[in-house]
Design an enzyme around this catalytic site. Structure first.
Site, PDB file in Angstrom:
ATOM      1  N   GLU A  45       0.807  -1.061  -0.560  1.00 55.89           N
ATOM      2  CA  GLU A  45      -0.163   0.022  -0.217  1.00 55.89           C
ATOM      3  C   GLU A  45       0.687   1.172  -0.071  1.00 55.89           C
ATOM      4  O   GLU A  45       1.729   1.414   0.899  1.00 55.89           O
ATOM      5  CB  GLU A  45      -1.359   0.144   1.556  1.00 55.89           C
ATOM      6  CG  GLU A  45      -1.326   1.273   1.567  1.00 55.89           C
ATOM      7  CD  GLU A  45      -2.624   1.167   2.330  1.00 55.89           C
ATOM      8  OE1 GLU A  45      -3.771   2.153   2.592  1.00 55.89           O
ATOM      9  OE2 GLU A  45      -1.851   0.336   4.093  1.00 55.89           O
ATOM     10  N   LYS A  89      -8.562   4.093  -2.902  1.00 52.19           N
ATOM     11  CA  LYS A  89      -9.384   3.308  -1.391  1.00 52.19           C
ATOM     12  C   LYS A  89     -10.791   3.943  -1.008  1.00 52.19           C
ATOM     13  O   LYS A  89     -10.532   5.245  -1.534  1.00 52.19           O
ATOM     14  CB  LYS A  89      -8.277   3.748   0.152  1.00 52.19           C
ATOM     15  CG  LYS A  89      -8.542   2.963   0.849  1.00 52.19           C
ATOM     16  CD  LYS A  89      -7.347   3.044   1.593  1.00 52.19           C
ATOM     17  CE  LYS A  89      -7.690   2.192   3.092  1.00 52.19           C
ATOM     18  NZ  LYS A  89      -6.069   2.700   3.672  1.00 52.19           N
ATOM     19  N   CYS A 146      -5.692  -2.728   2.041  1.00 55.00           N
ATOM     20  CA  CYS A 146      -5.900  -2.482   3.850  1.00 55.00           C
ATOM     21  C   CYS A 146      -7.236  -2.261   4.266  1.00 55.00           C
ATOM     22  O   CYS A 146      -7.957  -3.669   4.510  1.00 55.00           O
ATOM     23  CB  CYS A 146      -5.191  -1.164   3.960  1.00 55.00           C
ATOM     24  SG  CYS A 146      -4.534  -1.262   5.949  1.00 55.00           S
TER      25      CYS A 146
END
Length: 272
Positions: free
Chosen positions: A45, A134, A168
Protein backbone atom coordinates in the site's frame (compact mmCIF):
# COMPACT_ATOMS: atom_id res chain seq x y z
CA UNK A 1 -6.98 -26.90 -18.60
CA UNK A 2 -4.55 -25.81 -15.89
CA UNK A 3 -2.87 -22.44 -15.95
CA UNK A 4 0.39 -22.37 -14.00
CA UNK A 5 1.78 -19.01 -12.91
CA UNK A 6 4.25 -17.75 -10.31
CA UNK A 7 3.31 -14.79 -8.12
CA UNK A 8 5.46 -12.63 -5.86
CA UNK A 9 4.91 -10.16 -3.02
CA UNK A 10 7.67 -7.63 -2.35
CA UNK A 11 8.15 -6.70 1.31
CA UNK A 12 10.38 -3.69 1.76
CA UNK A 13 10.21 0.04 2.54
CA UNK A 14 10.48 2.87 0.02
CA UNK A 15 12.66 5.94 0.47
CA UNK A 16 9.97 7.83 2.33
CA UNK A 17 8.73 11.03 0.65
CA UNK A 18 11.33 10.69 -2.14
CA UNK A 19 9.53 9.61 -5.30
CA UNK A 20 12.54 9.27 -7.59
CA UNK A 21 14.60 7.30 -5.06
CA UNK A 22 11.59 5.09 -4.28
CA UNK A 23 11.04 4.46 -7.99
CA UNK A 24 14.68 3.38 -8.29
CA UNK A 25 14.19 0.94 -5.39
CA UNK A 26 11.01 -0.33 -7.05
CA UNK A 27 12.99 -1.07 -10.21
CA UNK A 28 15.62 -2.99 -8.22
CA UNK A 29 13.00 -5.21 -6.60
CA UNK A 30 11.07 -5.73 -9.85
CA UNK A 31 14.29 -7.02 -11.41
CA UNK A 32 14.94 -9.31 -8.42
CA UNK A 33 11.39 -10.68 -8.62
CA UNK A 34 11.59 -11.11 -12.41
CA UNK A 35 14.84 -13.05 -11.98
CA UNK A 36 12.79 -15.57 -9.96
CA UNK A 37 10.74 -16.12 -13.14
CA UNK A 38 7.57 -14.59 -11.73
CA UNK A 39 4.52 -13.62 -13.77
CA UNK A 40 2.91 -11.24 -11.26
CA UNK A 41 4.70 -8.91 -8.82
CA UNK A 42 2.84 -7.07 -6.04
CA UNK A 43 4.05 -4.11 -3.95
CA UNK A 44 2.51 -2.76 -0.71
CA UNK A 45 0.00 0.00 0.00
CA UNK A 46 1.17 3.52 -0.90
CA UNK A 47 4.66 2.28 -1.73
CA UNK A 48 5.25 5.43 -3.78
CA UNK A 49 6.19 7.69 -2.06
CA UNK A 50 5.52 5.78 1.16
CA UNK A 51 2.85 5.11 3.76
CA UNK A 52 3.12 8.02 6.26
CA UNK A 53 3.03 5.80 9.35
CA UNK A 54 3.24 7.67 12.64
CA UNK A 55 3.08 11.13 11.06
CA UNK A 56 0.48 13.75 12.00
CA UNK A 57 1.36 16.47 9.48
CA UNK A 58 1.05 18.84 12.42
CA UNK A 59 -2.74 18.56 12.42
CA UNK A 60 -4.99 18.75 15.46
CA UNK A 61 -8.61 19.87 15.46
CA UNK A 62 -8.61 23.60 14.84
CA UNK A 63 -5.00 24.15 13.83
CA UNK A 64 -1.97 23.08 11.78
CA UNK A 65 1.71 23.69 12.44
CA UNK A 66 4.04 25.28 9.90
CA UNK A 67 6.27 22.20 10.07
CA UNK A 68 3.25 20.00 9.35
CA UNK A 69 2.33 22.10 6.35
CA UNK A 70 5.84 21.68 4.97
CA UNK A 71 5.67 17.90 5.55
CA UNK A 72 2.39 17.71 3.67
CA UNK A 73 3.78 19.85 0.85
CA UNK A 74 6.71 17.45 0.46
CA UNK A 75 4.37 14.45 0.45
CA UNK A 76 2.09 16.16 -2.07
CA UNK A 77 4.97 17.04 -4.38
CA UNK A 78 6.22 13.44 -4.32
CA UNK A 79 2.84 11.87 -5.06
CA UNK A 80 1.94 10.26 -8.40
CA UNK A 81 -0.24 11.73 -11.15
CA UNK A 82 -2.24 9.23 -13.23
CA UNK A 83 -1.54 9.33 -16.11
CA UNK A 84 1.91 10.86 -15.90
CA UNK A 85 5.64 10.35 -16.16
CA UNK A 86 5.92 8.00 -13.16
CA UNK A 87 3.08 5.83 -14.49
CA UNK A 88 4.89 5.58 -17.82
CA UNK A 89 8.09 4.52 -16.03
CA UNK A 90 6.21 1.87 -14.03
CA UNK A 91 4.65 0.57 -17.25
CA UNK A 92 8.10 0.38 -18.81
CA UNK A 93 9.31 -1.61 -15.79
CA UNK A 94 6.49 -4.11 -16.29
CA UNK A 95 7.17 -4.35 -20.01
CA UNK A 96 10.97 -4.64 -19.72
CA UNK A 97 10.65 -7.45 -17.17
CA UNK A 98 7.61 -9.08 -18.81
CA UNK A 99 5.53 -9.14 -15.62
CA UNK A 100 2.12 -8.05 -14.43
CA UNK A 101 2.83 -5.31 -11.88
CA UNK A 102 0.51 -4.20 -9.07
CA UNK A 103 1.71 -1.34 -6.89
CA UNK A 104 0.29 0.99 -4.26
CA UNK A 105 0.80 4.73 -4.74
CA UNK A 106 -0.38 7.98 -3.26
CA UNK A 107 -2.14 9.43 -6.30
CA UNK A 108 -2.52 13.17 -6.92
CA UNK A 109 -5.65 13.86 -8.94
CA UNK A 110 -4.73 15.86 -12.04
CA UNK A 111 -7.77 18.15 -11.72
CA UNK A 112 -8.76 18.52 -8.05
CA UNK A 113 -5.22 17.85 -6.68
CA UNK A 114 -6.79 15.67 -3.97
CA UNK A 115 -4.53 12.82 -2.83
CA UNK A 116 -5.86 9.25 -2.92
CA UNK A 117 -4.53 5.91 -1.68
CA UNK A 118 -4.51 4.02 -4.99
CA UNK A 119 -3.51 0.65 -6.43
CA UNK A 120 -2.26 0.62 -10.02
CA UNK A 121 -2.47 -2.48 -12.26
CA UNK A 122 -0.09 -2.92 -15.22
CA UNK A 123 -0.06 -5.54 -17.99
CA UNK A 124 3.02 -7.43 -19.19
CA UNK A 125 3.16 -5.05 -22.14
CA UNK A 126 3.32 -2.05 -19.80
CA UNK A 127 -0.23 -0.81 -20.31
CA UNK A 128 -2.07 0.63 -17.32
CA UNK A 129 -5.01 -1.77 -16.97
CA UNK A 130 -6.67 0.45 -14.39
CA UNK A 131 -6.62 1.65 -10.82
CA UNK A 132 -8.52 1.36 -7.56
CA UNK A 133 -8.85 4.23 -5.11
CA UNK A 134 -9.32 3.33 -1.44
CA UNK A 135 -12.99 3.91 -0.64
CA UNK A 136 -12.70 4.90 2.99
CA UNK A 137 -9.26 5.93 4.33
CA UNK A 138 -8.86 4.59 7.85
CA UNK A 139 -9.02 6.96 10.83
CA UNK A 140 -6.34 9.68 10.62
CA UNK A 141 -5.50 8.68 7.05
CA UNK A 142 -8.40 10.99 6.16
CA UNK A 143 -6.17 13.97 6.93
CA UNK A 144 -4.08 12.94 3.92
CA UNK A 145 -6.27 11.00 1.48
CA UNK A 146 -9.66 11.70 -0.06
CA UNK A 147 -12.38 9.06 -0.36
CA UNK A 148 -12.68 6.97 -3.49
CA UNK A 149 -15.96 5.68 -4.91
CA UNK A 150 -17.46 2.53 -6.36
CA UNK A 151 -16.38 3.29 -9.93
CA UNK A 152 -12.93 1.87 -9.21
CA UNK A 153 -14.14 -1.43 -7.72
CA UNK A 154 -12.77 -3.20 -10.79
CA UNK A 155 -11.29 -6.48 -11.93
CA UNK A 156 -9.02 -7.01 -14.93
CA UNK A 157 -8.99 -10.07 -17.18
CA UNK A 158 -5.43 -11.15 -17.98
CA UNK A 159 -3.63 -14.26 -19.17
CA UNK A 160 -2.58 -14.85 -15.56
CA UNK A 161 -6.18 -14.72 -14.35
CA UNK A 162 -8.72 -12.13 -13.23
CA UNK A 163 -6.90 -9.53 -11.10
CA UNK A 164 -8.56 -7.31 -8.51
CA UNK A 165 -8.49 -6.46 -4.85
CA UNK A 166 -8.92 -4.06 -1.97
CA UNK A 167 -6.57 -1.92 0.10
CA UNK A 168 -5.87 -2.58 3.79
CA UNK A 169 -8.95 -1.87 5.95
CA UNK A 170 -11.26 -2.18 2.92
CA UNK A 171 -10.78 -5.92 3.33
CA UNK A 172 -12.93 -5.65 6.48
CA UNK A 173 -15.81 -4.17 4.42
CA UNK A 174 -18.14 -7.06 3.41
CA UNK A 175 -19.86 -5.29 0.50
CA UNK A 176 -16.54 -4.22 -1.01
CA UNK A 177 -15.36 -7.86 -0.88
CA UNK A 178 -18.66 -8.97 -2.41
CA UNK A 179 -18.09 -6.55 -5.30
CA UNK A 180 -14.78 -8.30 -6.02
CA UNK A 181 -16.37 -11.76 -5.86
CA UNK A 182 -19.22 -10.65 -8.16
CA UNK A 183 -16.65 -9.52 -10.69
CA UNK A 184 -15.04 -12.96 -10.68
CA UNK A 185 -11.72 -12.15 -9.00
CA UNK A 186 -9.24 -15.06 -9.14
CA UNK A 187 -6.07 -13.28 -7.98
CA UNK A 188 -7.14 -11.08 -5.07
CA UNK A 189 -4.53 -8.41 -4.29
CA UNK A 190 -4.47 -7.00 -0.75
CA UNK A 191 -1.78 -4.35 -0.28
CA UNK A 192 -1.76 -3.20 3.33
CA UNK A 193 -0.06 -1.33 6.16
CA UNK A 194 -1.53 -3.71 8.78
CA UNK A 195 1.20 -5.82 10.38
CA UNK A 196 -0.88 -7.24 13.23
CA UNK A 197 -1.19 -11.00 13.69
CA UNK A 198 -4.95 -11.02 13.03
CA UNK A 199 -4.34 -9.71 9.49
CA UNK A 200 -3.30 -13.26 8.62
CA UNK A 201 -6.73 -14.54 9.67
CA UNK A 202 -8.32 -11.97 7.37
CA UNK A 203 -6.27 -13.12 4.38
CA UNK A 204 -7.16 -16.77 5.01
CA UNK A 205 -10.85 -15.92 5.48
CA UNK A 206 -11.02 -13.98 2.20
CA UNK A 207 -9.33 -16.79 0.29
CA UNK A 208 -11.87 -19.27 1.69
CA UNK A 209 -14.85 -16.95 1.30
CA UNK A 210 -14.07 -15.86 -2.25
CA UNK A 211 -12.45 -19.12 -3.41
CA UNK A 212 -9.61 -17.04 -4.83
CA UNK A 213 -5.86 -16.82 -4.42
CA UNK A 214 -4.97 -13.96 -2.06
CA UNK A 215 -1.69 -12.03 -2.20
CA UNK A 216 -1.31 -9.90 0.92
CA UNK A 217 1.60 -7.47 0.74
CA UNK A 218 2.97 -5.18 3.47
CA UNK A 219 6.03 -3.01 4.02
CA UNK A 220 8.84 -3.87 6.42
CA UNK A 221 9.72 -0.53 7.99
CA UNK A 222 12.38 0.41 10.53
CA UNK A 223 12.79 3.68 12.37
CA UNK A 224 16.07 4.22 10.53
CA UNK A 225 14.11 4.34 7.23
CA UNK A 226 12.84 7.80 8.27
CA UNK A 227 14.77 10.89 7.24
CA UNK A 228 15.94 13.33 9.91
CA UNK A 229 13.09 15.78 9.29
CA UNK A 230 10.48 13.05 9.93
CA UNK A 231 12.24 11.09 12.67
CA UNK A 232 11.13 13.22 15.62
CA UNK A 233 7.52 12.05 15.24
CA UNK A 234 8.40 8.37 15.57
CA UNK A 235 11.21 8.78 18.09
CA UNK A 236 9.24 7.10 20.88
CA UNK A 237 8.34 4.10 18.68
CA UNK A 238 10.13 0.76 18.67
CA UNK A 239 12.93 0.24 16.14
CA UNK A 240 10.62 -1.78 13.87
CA UNK A 241 7.56 0.24 12.88
CA UNK A 242 6.01 -2.43 10.64
CA UNK A 243 6.86 -6.13 10.93
CA UNK A 244 5.50 -6.93 7.47
CA UNK A 245 3.53 -10.15 7.29
CA UNK A 246 3.24 -10.55 3.51
CA UNK A 247 1.48 -13.81 2.66
CA UNK A 248 0.09 -15.83 -0.27
CA UNK A 249 -2.98 -18.01 0.36
CA UNK A 250 -4.76 -20.63 -1.79
CA UNK A 251 -8.55 -20.66 -2.47
CA UNK A 252 -8.86 -23.39 0.18
CA UNK A 253 -7.19 -21.24 2.84
CA UNK A 254 -3.80 -22.96 2.67
CA UNK A 255 -0.85 -20.63 3.26
CA UNK A 256 1.44 -21.11 0.25
CA UNK A 257 4.13 -18.60 1.24
CA UNK A 258 4.83 -16.46 4.29
CA UNK A 259 3.93 -14.79 6.43
CA UNK A 260 7.28 -13.01 6.17
CA UNK A 261 7.97 -11.16 9.42
CA UNK A 262 10.67 -8.84 10.74
CA UNK A 263 12.69 -8.74 7.53
CA UNK A 264 12.80 -7.41 4.01
CA UNK A 265 12.33 -9.88 1.19
CA UNK A 266 10.29 -11.37 -1.64
CA UNK A 267 7.91 -14.28 -1.17
CA UNK A 268 6.75 -16.35 -4.13
CA UNK A 269 4.33 -19.16 -4.85
CA UNK A 270 3.57 -21.32 -7.87
CA UNK A 271 -0.18 -21.45 -8.35
CA UNK A 272 -2.55 -23.27 -10.68
Amino acid sequence: MSRQIKVAAVQTAPVLFDLEASLKKTAEFVKKAAALRTDLVVFPESFLPGYPRGLSFGAVIGSRTDQGREQYKKYFQNSVEVPGDIVSKLGQLASDNHIYLVIGVTERDTVSKTLYCTTLYFSKTGDLLGKHRKLKPTASERIVWGEGDGTTLSTFKTEAGILGGLICWENYMPLARMAMYQKGVELYIAPTADGRDNWQSTMIHIANEGRCFVIGCNQFVKKEDYSEDLLNEVEASSDILSRGGSVIVSPMGEVLAGPLLDEEGIITANID
